[in-house]
Design a protein around this motif. Structure first.
Motif, PDB file in Angstrom:
ATOM      1  N   GLN A  82       0.949  -1.183  -0.059  1.00 13.97           N
ATOM      2  CA  GLN A  82      -0.228   0.065   0.067  1.00 13.97           C
ATOM      3  C   GLN A  82       0.955   1.254   0.004  1.00 13.97           C
ATOM      4  O   GLN A  82       0.466   2.290  -0.703  1.00 13.97           O
ATOM      5  CB  GLN A  82      -1.038  -0.005   1.271  1.00 13.97           C
ATOM      6  CG  GLN A  82      -1.928  -0.940   1.199  1.00 13.97           C
ATOM      7  CD  GLN A  82      -2.792  -1.077   2.438  1.00 13.97           C
ATOM      8  OE1 GLN A  82      -2.364  -0.403   3.385  1.00 13.97           O
ATOM      9  NE2 GLN A  82      -3.614  -2.225   2.417  1.00 13.97           N
ATOM     10  N   ILE A  83       1.907   1.294   0.841  1.00  9.51           N
ATOM     11  CA  ILE A  83       2.792   2.260   0.893  1.00  9.51           C
ATOM     12  C   ILE A  83       3.462   2.616  -0.618  1.00  9.51           C
ATOM     13  O   ILE A  83       3.512   3.758  -1.044  1.00  9.51           O
ATOM     14  CB  ILE A  83       3.785   2.225   1.977  1.00  9.51           C
ATOM     15  CG1 ILE A  83       3.387   2.087   3.252  1.00  9.51           C
ATOM     16  CG2 ILE A  83       5.310   2.849   1.904  1.00  9.51           C
ATOM     17  CD1 ILE A  83       4.370   1.735   4.426  1.00  9.51           C
ATOM     18  N   ALA A  84       3.990   1.425  -1.116  1.00  7.59           N
ATOM     19  CA  ALA A  84       4.507   1.538  -2.279  1.00  7.59           C
ATOM     20  C   ALA A  84       3.465   2.173  -3.392  1.00  7.59           C
ATOM     21  O   ALA A  84       3.932   2.904  -4.286  1.00  7.59           O
ATOM     22  CB  ALA A  84       5.061   0.368  -2.895  1.00  7.59           C
ATOM     23  N   GLU A  85       2.386   1.796  -3.348  1.00  7.46           N
ATOM     24  CA  GLU A  85       1.217   2.089  -4.558  1.00  7.46           C
ATOM     25  C   GLU A  85       1.168   3.646  -4.199  1.00  7.46           C
ATOM     26  O   GLU A  85       1.023   4.346  -5.195  1.00  7.46           O
ATOM     27  CB  GLU A  85      -0.077   1.378  -4.100  1.00  7.46           C
ATOM     28  CG  GLU A  85      -1.105   1.815  -5.283  1.00  7.46           C
ATOM     29  CD  GLU A  85      -2.293   0.979  -5.022  1.00  7.46           C
ATOM     30  OE1 GLU A  85      -3.319   1.199  -5.501  1.00  7.46           O
ATOM     31  OE2 GLU A  85      -2.270   0.124  -4.207  1.00  7.46           O
ATOM     32  N   VAL A  86       1.070   4.209  -3.017  1.00  8.64           N
ATOM     33  CA  VAL A  86       0.919   5.481  -3.017  1.00  8.64           C
ATOM     34  C   VAL A  86       2.014   6.402  -3.237  1.00  8.64           C
ATOM     35  O   VAL A  86       1.743   7.450  -4.029  1.00  8.64           O
ATOM     36  CB  VAL A  86       0.580   5.993  -1.272  1.00  8.64           C
ATOM     37  CG1 VAL A  86       0.605   7.276  -0.736  1.00  8.64           C
ATOM     38  CG2 VAL A  86      -0.737   5.268  -0.838  1.00  8.64           C
ATOM     39  N   ARG A  87       3.164   5.661  -3.113  1.00  9.88           N
ATOM     40  CA  ARG A  87       4.528   6.439  -3.495  1.00  9.88           C
ATOM     41  C   ARG A  87       4.341   6.727  -5.071  1.00  9.88           C
ATOM     42  O   ARG A  87       4.940   7.744  -5.687  1.00  9.88           O
ATOM     43  CB  ARG A  87       5.768   5.828  -3.066  1.00  9.88           C
ATOM     44  CG  ARG A  87       5.727   6.071  -1.292  1.00  9.88           C
ATOM     45  CD  ARG A  87       6.967   5.509  -0.983  1.00  9.88           C
ATOM     46  NE  ARG A  87       8.381   6.096  -1.392  1.00  9.88           N
ATOM     47  CZ  ARG A  87       8.998   6.723  -0.877  1.00  9.88           C
ATOM     48  NH1 ARG A  87       8.706   7.261   0.372  1.00  9.88           N
ATOM     49  NH2 ARG A  87      10.108   7.213  -1.425  1.00  9.88           N
ATOM     50  N   ARG A  88       4.126   5.510  -5.674  1.00 11.90           N
ATOM     51  CA  ARG A  88       4.082   5.583  -7.201  1.00 11.90           C
ATOM     52  C   ARG A  88       3.143   6.238  -7.673  1.00 11.90           C
ATOM     53  O   ARG A  88       3.271   7.077  -8.734  1.00 11.90           O
ATOM     54  CB  ARG A  88       3.862   3.957  -7.650  1.00 11.90           C
ATOM     55  CG  ARG A  88       4.695   2.901  -7.119  1.00 11.90           C
ATOM     56  CD  ARG A  88       6.140   3.066  -7.839  1.00 11.90           C
ATOM     57  NE  ARG A  88       6.333   2.586  -9.078  1.00 11.90           N
ATOM     58  CZ  ARG A  88       7.627   2.221  -9.603  1.00 11.90           C
ATOM     59  NH1 ARG A  88       8.779   2.154  -8.810  1.00 11.90           N
ATOM     60  NH2 ARG A  88       7.703   1.724 -10.676  1.00 11.90           N
ATOM     61  N   GLU A  89       1.981   6.492  -7.015  1.00  5.11           N
ATOM     62  CA  GLU A  89       1.094   7.319  -7.711  1.00  5.11           C
ATOM     63  C   GLU A  89       1.460   8.821  -7.596  1.00  5.11           C
ATOM     64  O   GLU A  89       1.254   9.634  -8.563  1.00  5.11           O
ATOM     65  CB  GLU A  89      -0.269   7.187  -6.946  1.00  5.11           C
ATOM     66  CG  GLU A  89      -1.024   5.873  -7.214  1.00  5.11           C
ATOM     67  CD  GLU A  89      -2.272   5.527  -6.341  1.00  5.11           C
ATOM     68  OE1 GLU A  89      -2.555   6.283  -5.433  1.00  5.11           O
ATOM     69  OE2 GLU A  89      -3.045   4.661  -6.664  1.00  5.11           O
ATOM     70  N   ASN A  90       2.047   9.391  -6.226  1.00  5.32           N
ATOM     71  CA  ASN A  90       2.570  10.532  -6.154  1.00  5.32           C
ATOM     72  C   ASN A  90       3.599  10.822  -7.008  1.00  5.32           C
ATOM     73  O   ASN A  90       3.929  11.856  -7.731  1.00  5.32           O
ATOM     74  CB  ASN A  90       2.856  10.850  -4.667  1.00  5.32           C
ATOM     75  CG  ASN A  90       1.965  10.832  -3.632  1.00  5.32           C
ATOM     76  OD1 ASN A  90       0.755  11.452  -4.193  1.00  5.32           O
ATOM     77  ND2 ASN A  90       2.087  10.396  -2.513  1.00  5.32           N
ATOM     78  N   GLY A  91       4.503   9.760  -7.366  1.00  5.79           N
ATOM     79  CA  GLY A  91       5.704   9.908  -8.399  1.00  5.79           C
ATOM     80  C   GLY A  91       5.160  10.186  -9.699  1.00  5.79           C
ATOM     81  O   GLY A  91       5.682  11.067 -10.537  1.00  5.79           O
ATOM     82  N   GLU A  92       3.866   9.563  -9.957  1.00  4.77           N
ATOM     83  CA  GLU A  92       3.284   9.629 -11.349  1.00  4.77           C
ATOM     84  C   GLU A  92       3.184  11.133 -11.432  1.00  4.77           C
ATOM     85  O   GLU A  92       3.032  11.813 -12.662  1.00  4.77           O
ATOM     86  CB  GLU A  92       2.232   8.677 -11.542  1.00  4.77           C
ATOM     87  CG  GLU A  92       2.539   7.095 -11.670  1.00  4.77           C
ATOM     88  CD  GLU A  92       2.788   6.833 -13.301  1.00  4.77           C
ATOM     89  OE1 GLU A  92       2.797   7.904 -14.012  1.00  4.77           O
ATOM     90  OE2 GLU A  92       3.002   5.767 -13.371  1.00  4.77           O
ATOM     91  N   ARG A  93       2.736  11.695 -10.563  1.00  3.83           N
ATOM     92  CA  ARG A  93       2.228  12.896 -10.759  1.00  3.83           C
ATOM     93  C   ARG A  93       3.457  14.026 -10.835  1.00  3.83           C
ATOM     94  O   ARG A  93       3.318  15.182 -11.619  1.00  3.83           O
ATOM     95  CB  ARG A  93       1.521  13.668  -9.604  1.00  3.83           C
ATOM     96  CG  ARG A  93       0.117  12.794  -9.226  1.00  3.83           C
ATOM     97  CD  ARG A  93      -0.740  13.459  -8.211  1.00  3.83           C
ATOM     98  NE  ARG A  93      -1.894  12.746  -7.835  1.00  3.83           N
ATOM     99  CZ  ARG A  93      -2.004  11.679  -6.872  1.00  3.83           C
ATOM    100  NH1 ARG A  93      -1.202  11.553  -6.100  1.00  3.83           N
ATOM    101  NH2 ARG A  93      -3.396  11.250  -6.842  1.00  3.83           N
ATOM    102  N   LEU A  94       4.415  13.545 -10.217  1.00  2.00           N
ATOM    103  CA  LEU A  94       5.694  14.280 -10.430  1.00  2.00           C
ATOM    104  C   LEU A  94       6.172  14.326 -11.876  1.00  2.00           C
ATOM    105  O   LEU A  94       6.459  15.244 -12.612  1.00  2.00           O
ATOM    106  CB  LEU A  94       6.731  13.948  -9.423  1.00  2.00           C
ATOM    107  CG  LEU A  94       8.196  14.619  -9.495  1.00  2.00           C
ATOM    108  CD1 LEU A  94       8.930  14.318  -8.158  1.00  2.00           C
ATOM    109  CD2 LEU A  94       9.074  13.939 -10.531  1.00  2.00           C
ATOM    110  N   LEU A  95       6.081  13.421 -12.611  1.00  2.00           N
ATOM    111  CA  LEU A  95       6.486  12.953 -13.862  1.00  2.00           C
ATOM    112  C   LEU A  95       5.445  13.776 -14.875  1.00  2.00           C
ATOM    113  O   LEU A  95       5.900  14.234 -15.722  1.00  2.00           O
ATOM    114  CB  LEU A  95       6.567  11.648 -13.994  1.00  2.00           C
ATOM    115  CG  LEU A  95       7.612  10.648 -13.255  1.00  2.00           C
ATOM    116  CD1 LEU A  95       7.556   9.252 -13.974  1.00  2.00           C
ATOM    117  CD2 LEU A  95       8.979  11.003 -13.693  1.00  2.00           C
TER     118      LEU A  95
END
Length: 203
Positions: A134-147
């Protein structure tokens, strides 16, 4: 009349009995991480955690039904999964803020000891697997927004390999501070930012 007033008072429920004190919750989280850092997740004793926090074991079970839920709540509350993904105006500034937030977290003595054990639980398919996922999923979603922001600013190509990019961004800092256990200066962090921005442009 006085008897009626007395009867009403006697029927009132104790106001403090069901109140969940936020200060005690924070103390329990801190005690859990101290216990976790010393004994590893598998060796955590909820009795010892409660004692460290100056509370009884019942204080834990009033808040969480199990050790797993206790640990999951503590991880999220402590912000082990939290980094700065906000918009700072450029790709370089966004990555710099992200790495700075991670550097601050990785310098914390409890996080440095708990984080590898938390990830080991994931590798061993332990009971915290879903928490880490779950933590990894949230981080990836936020990272997608950065990209996304960088693509919109035309700093990155729309065809960027996003999986590679999101794996790449945190890796040098994690390897340096957690795997090797070495500090990193502000100047060295800035060099990581420069290198990452260059790498992302060819991903």
């Amino acid at each position: 009349m006085e008897r009626k007033s007395t009867d009403q008072k006697s029927r009132r429920k104790p106001s403090g009995a069901a109140v969940i004190r936020s200060d005690l919750t924070r103390s329990l989280h801190r005690a859990l991480f101290e216990e976790w850092a010393e004994y590893g997740y598998a060796g955590i004793s909820l009795e010892r955690v409660a004692a460290r926090a100056g509370a009884g074991k019942a204080a834990i079970y009033r808040r969480w039904p199990s050790k797993r839920e206790f640990a999951a709540g503590a991880v999220h509350a402590a912000g082990i999964s939290l980094s700065d993904f906000s918009d700072h105006g450029s790709l370089e500034a966004d990555i710099g803020a992200f790495l700075t937030a991670n550097r601050r977290a990785f310098r914390h003595p409890l996080i440095r000891r708990v984080l590898p054990d938390l990830l080991a639980e994931r590798l061993c398919a332990g009971e915290l697997t879903s928490v880490v996922d779950q933590i990894a999923e949230v981080r990836r979603e936020n990272g997608e927004r950065l990209l996304d922001r960088a693509v919109q600013r035309r700093e990155l190509s729309a065809s960027i390999d996003r999986e590679l990019a999101l794996d790449l961004i945190p890796s040098p800092l994690y390897w340096r501070m957690i795997i090797r256990g070495r500090p990193i200066s502000r100047a060295e962090l800035d060099r990581q930012v420069t290198a990452l921005v260059a790498a992302l442009r060819v991903c």
